[in-house]
Design a protein around this motif. Structure first.
Motif, mmCIF file in Angstrom:
data_model
loop_
_atom_site.group_PDB
_atom_site.id
_atom_site.type_symbol
_atom_site.label_atom_id
_atom_site.label_comp_id
_atom_site.label_asym_id
_atom_site.label_seq_id
_atom_site.Cartn_x
_atom_site.Cartn_y
_atom_site.Cartn_z
ATOM 1 N N SER A 98 0.827 -1.213 0.000
ATOM 2 C CA SER A 98 0.000 0.000 0.000
ATOM 3 C C SER A 98 0.862 1.264 0.000
ATOM 4 C CB SER A 98 -0.951 0.003 1.200
ATOM 5 O OG SER A 98 -0.226 0.019 2.406
ATOM 6 N N LEU A 99 2.025 1.183 0.660
ATOM 7 C CA LEU A 99 2.940 2.333 0.650
ATOM 8 C C LEU A 99 3.564 2.516 -0.732
ATOM 9 C CD1 LEU A 99 4.844 1.999 4.059
ATOM 10 C CD2 LEU A 99 3.072 3.636 3.474
ATOM 11 N N LYS A 100 3.909 1.390 -1.375
ATOM 12 C CA LYS A 100 4.514 1.452 -2.707
ATOM 13 C C LYS A 100 3.566 2.078 -3.724
ATOM 14 C CE LYS A 100 7.507 -2.639 -2.333
ATOM 15 N NZ LYS A 100 7.723 -4.008 -2.881
ATOM 16 N N GLN A 101 2.277 1.815 -3.550
ATOM 17 C CA GLN A 101 1.292 2.282 -4.527
ATOM 18 C C GLN A 101 0.894 3.738 -4.329
ATOM 19 O OE1 GLN A 101 -1.919 -0.513 -4.151
ATOM 20 N NE2 GLN A 101 -0.629 -2.250 -4.703
ATOM 21 N N LYS A 102 1.314 4.327 -3.244
ATOM 22 C CA LYS A 102 0.954 5.718 -2.970
ATOM 23 C C LYS A 102 1.548 6.635 -4.032
ATOM 24 C CE LYS A 102 -1.537 6.413 0.768
ATOM 25 N NZ LYS A 102 -2.728 7.268 0.779
ATOM 26 N N GLN A 103 0.717 7.511 -4.566
ATOM 27 C CA GLN A 103 1.188 8.461 -5.557
ATOM 28 C C GLN A 103 2.089 9.500 -4.896
ATOM 29 O OE1 GLN A 103 -1.958 10.256 -7.818
ATOM 30 N NE2 GLN A 103 -0.641 11.833 -8.714
ATOM 31 N N ASN A 104 3.171 9.876 -5.590
ATOM 32 C CA ASN A 104 4.081 10.884 -5.065
ATOM 33 C C ASN A 104 3.560 12.273 -5.416
ATOM 34 O OD1 ASN A 104 6.170 12.580 -4.377
ATOM 35 N ND2 ASN A 104 7.778 11.274 -5.216
ATOM 36 N N TYR A 105 3.094 13.005 -4.399
ATOM 37 C CA TYR A 105 2.555 14.336 -4.620
ATOM 38 C C TYR A 105 3.625 15.421 -4.468
ATOM 39 C CZ TYR A 105 -2.281 12.764 -4.891
ATOM 40 O OH TYR A 105 -3.449 12.165 -5.288
ATOM 41 N N GLY A 106 4.873 14.992 -4.311
ATOM 42 C CA GLY A 106 5.962 15.951 -4.213
ATOM 43 C C GLY A 106 6.029 16.632 -2.863
ATOM 44 N N VAL A 107 6.905 17.609 -2.776
ATOM 45 C CA VAL A 107 7.085 18.349 -1.528
ATOM 46 C C VAL A 107 5.928 19.326 -1.345
ATOM 47 C CG1 VAL A 107 8.579 19.942 -0.264
ATOM 48 C CG2 VAL A 107 9.588 18.148 -1.695
ATOM 49 N N ILE A 108 5.353 19.299 -0.167
ATOM 50 C CA ILE A 108 4.248 20.211 0.123
ATOM 51 C C ILE A 108 4.820 21.586 0.456
ATOM 52 C CG2 ILE A 108 2.331 20.691 1.700
ATOM 53 C CD1 ILE A 108 2.140 17.600 2.018
ATOM 54 N N LYS A 109 4.366 22.593 -0.248
ATOM 55 C CA LYS A 109 4.858 23.953 -0.019
ATOM 56 C C LYS A 109 4.110 24.579 1.155
ATOM 57 C CE LYS A 109 6.143 24.763 -4.840
ATOM 58 N NZ LYS A 109 5.890 25.593 -6.060
ATOM 59 N N THR A 110 4.871 25.123 2.079
ATOM 60 C CA THR A 110 4.276 25.791 3.233
ATOM 61 C C THR A 110 4.120 27.275 2.925
ATOM 62 O OG1 THR A 110 5.388 24.234 4.699
ATOM 63 C CG2 THR A 110 4.516 26.235 5.707
ATOM 64 N N LYS A 111 2.914 27.764 3.138
ATOM 65 C CA LYS A 111 2.640 29.178 2.870
ATOM 66 C C LYS A 111 3.403 30.052 3.860
ATOM 67 C CE LYS A 111 -1.657 30.280 2.084
ATOM 68 N NZ LYS A 111 -3.089 30.612 2.334
ATOM 69 N N GLU A 112 4.037 31.087 3.335
ATOM 70 C CA GLU A 112 4.741 32.025 4.220
ATOM 71 C C GLU A 112 3.740 32.951 4.894
ATOM 72 O OE1 GLU A 112 8.205 34.188 3.119
ATOM 73 O OE2 GLU A 112 8.903 32.609 1.767
ATOM 74 N N ILE A 113 3.883 33.079 6.205
ATOM 75 C CA ILE A 113 2.993 33.943 6.975
ATOM 76 C C ILE A 113 3.759 35.186 7.408
ATOM 77 C CG2 ILE A 113 1.473 34.102 8.986
ATOM 78 C CD1 ILE A 113 0.613 31.986 6.948
ATOM 79 N N HIS A 114 3.248 36.335 7.063
ATOM 80 C CA HIS A 114 3.879 37.593 7.473
ATOM 81 C C HIS A 114 3.043 38.193 8.601
ATOM 82 C CE1 HIS A 114 6.654 37.385 4.106
ATOM 83 N NE2 HIS A 114 5.628 37.124 3.316
ATOM 84 N N GLU A 115 3.443 37.892 9.816
ATOM 85 C CA GLU A 115 2.709 38.332 11.003
ATOM 86 C C GLU A 115 3.401 39.530 11.634
ATOM 87 O OE1 GLU A 115 0.151 38.607 14.312
ATOM 88 O OE2 GLU A 115 -0.107 37.594 12.379
ATOM 89 N N GLU A 116 2.648 40.586 11.846
ATOM 90 C CA GLU A 116 3.199 41.748 12.541
ATOM 91 C C GLU A 116 3.483 41.379 13.990
ATOM 92 O OE1 GLU A 116 0.689 45.234 12.152
ATOM 93 O OE2 GLU A 116 -0.163 44.391 10.329
ATOM 94 N N LEU A 117 4.511 42.014 14.553
ATOM 95 C CA LEU A 117 4.816 41.742 15.952
ATOM 96 C C LEU A 117 3.771 42.381 16.874
ATOM 97 C CD1 LEU A 117 6.705 40.517 18.058
ATOM 98 C CD2 LEU A 117 8.005 42.653 18.036
ATOM 99 N N ALA A 118 3.275 43.552 16.520
ATOM 100 C CA ALA A 118 2.287 44.238 17.357
ATOM 101 C C ALA A 118 1.023 43.385 17.489
ATOM 102 C CB ALA A 118 1.933 45.594 16.753
ATOM 103 N N VAL A 119 0.460 43.341 18.701
ATOM 104 C CA VAL A 119 -0.783 42.590 18.903
ATOM 105 C C VAL A 119 -1.900 43.238 18.091
ATOM 106 C CG1 VAL A 119 -0.161 41.745 21.185
ATOM 107 C CG2 VAL A 119 -1.386 43.923 20.975
ATOM 108 N N CYS A 120 -2.896 42.456 17.749
ATOM 109 C CA CYS A 120 -4.016 42.966 16.951
ATOM 110 C C CYS A 120 -4.900 43.898 17.772
ATOM 111 C CB CYS A 120 -4.832 41.785 16.419
ATOM 112 S SG CYS A 120 -6.205 42.259 15.356
ATOM 113 N N LYS A 121 -5.106 43.536 19.047
ATOM 114 C CA LYS A 121 -5.980 44.334 19.913
ATOM 115 C C LYS A 121 -5.427 44.309 21.329
ATOM 116 C CE LYS A 121 -10.930 44.971 20.805
ATOM 117 N NZ LYS A 121 -12.281 44.394 20.581
ATOM 118 N N LYS A 122 -5.315 45.479 21.950
ATOM 119 C CA LYS A 122 -4.669 45.560 23.258
ATOM 120 C C LYS A 122 -5.599 45.246 24.424
ATOM 121 C CE LYS A 122 -0.703 48.571 22.544
ATOM 122 N NZ LYS A 122 0.215 47.657 23.237
ATOM 123 N N TYR A 123 -6.865 45.673 24.339
ATOM 124 C CA TYR A 123 -7.780 45.514 25.477
ATOM 125 C C TYR A 123 -9.134 44.983 25.012
ATOM 126 C CZ TYR A 123 -4.366 48.517 27.815
ATOM 127 O OH TYR A 123 -3.210 49.042 28.316
#
Length: 303
Positions: A98-123
């Motif tokens: 069953s492992l041999k028959q698995k289709q090779n979907y290649g390397v999964i690309k991870t989406k880059e996340i650009h997160e600001e350091l500042a919190v979204c909401k303070k209070y």
């Protein structure tokens, strides 16, 4: 897997009920709200179960696509522990049809996340049913981008020692907090998300804002609170825990898996890293614990 339109529709109803059940749980509500306050566009902002509107659009084809993309040998790691024959195990894996028959979907690309350091909401102030004592959530969102990723494990250990000394069960802070009724319950959690260190304080308290001020005062005094004896005591506790875990097969496997997920490698020398921690280097990281980028959530009983 075997999915039908009928089984998918039935499962949608079950998951929708689970989501609605969580939305009726005060603990879950405040934690979910805090994630929305901390993050701007990071996936951590969203409830892992999704929204009901997300669930109802899922089809069996979506599930097959998800399964075939992610649940294949190219995206898996296998950790085995116990009284096994290594060569026999590898032969078994290589000969698995069953492992041999698995289709090779290649390397999964991870989406880059650009997160600001500042919190979204303070209070945020909430009024919730089903709570008797007001709850406080107070989070520090801290940057690690100036440090190599290979040092994150060690940095996390140092931060853990600082938190234990400043806010742990034997700390002056906790003694004062309980004695002077700053809180009836306090939990401190920390996690690393990408290049950010997130430290969360959760408390049951009638003096929420005063407790925040007391936490900040304690953070400002960290350099005077931590002694060499504190460092060595914490190191001994962690070393003994590591030795005990090494005698438990399931614990050892879990540690290795967590190491691969968090650090993309096996940390085979964890105890050696703990032993290497020293008082001078600790002060190199003490300035990470600032309180100029925080989120504060106070939840009170609904009148």
């Amino acid at each position: 897997p075997y999915f039908t339109e009928e089984s998918v529709e039935k499962e949608k109803g079950i998951i929708t009920e689970e989501i609605m059940m969580y939305q009726d749980d005060p603990e879950w509500i405040v934690q979910d709200e805090m994630q929305k306050m901390i993050f701007n566009n990071h996936p951590m902002k969203k409830d892992i179960a999704g929204d009901v509107s997300d669930i109802i659009t899922i089809t069996k084809d979506d599930l097959y696509k998800c399964y075939n993309t992610f649940y294949n040998p190219n995206n898996m790691g296998l950790v085995v522990g116990g009284n096994i024959d290594r060569d026999e195990l590898f032969t078994m894996i290589r000969n698995n049809e069953s492992l041999k028959q698995k289709q090779n979907y290649g390397v999964i690309k991870t989406k880059e996340i650009h997160e600001e350091l500042a919190v979204c909401k303070k209070y945020e102030n909430l009024e919730l049913e089903k709570i008797m004592i007001p709850k406080l959530g107070y989070t520090l969102k801290l940057s690690l981008k100036d440090y190599p990723k290979d040092d994150y494990y060690k940095i996390n250990l140092y931060i853990g020692i600082m938190i234990n000394v400043a806010f742990g069960s034997a700390s002056i802070f906790r003694e004062k907090g309980l004695k002077e009724n700053y809180f009836t319950k306090l939990v401190v959690e920390r996690t690393i998300v990408d290049d950010m260190l997130i430290i969360e304080f959760w408390a049951e308290t009638y003096r929420g804002q005063e407790l925040v001020e007391l936490i900040n005062e304690t953070l400002d005094k960290l350099k005077t609170l931590i002694t060499k004896d504190d460092l060595e005591r914490n190191k001994k506790v962690w070393i003994s825990s590591g030795v005990m875990a090494s005698d438990n097969i399931q614990a050892s496997i879990s540690i290795i898996i967590a190491s691969i997920i968090k650090h993309n490698k096996i940390l085979a020398d964890r105890i050696k890293i703990v032993k290497s921690l020293n008082y001078e280097e600790l002060f190199k990281y003490i300035n990470i614990l600032k309180h100029d980028n925080t989120a504060t959530l106070i939840a009170k009983p609904k009148k």
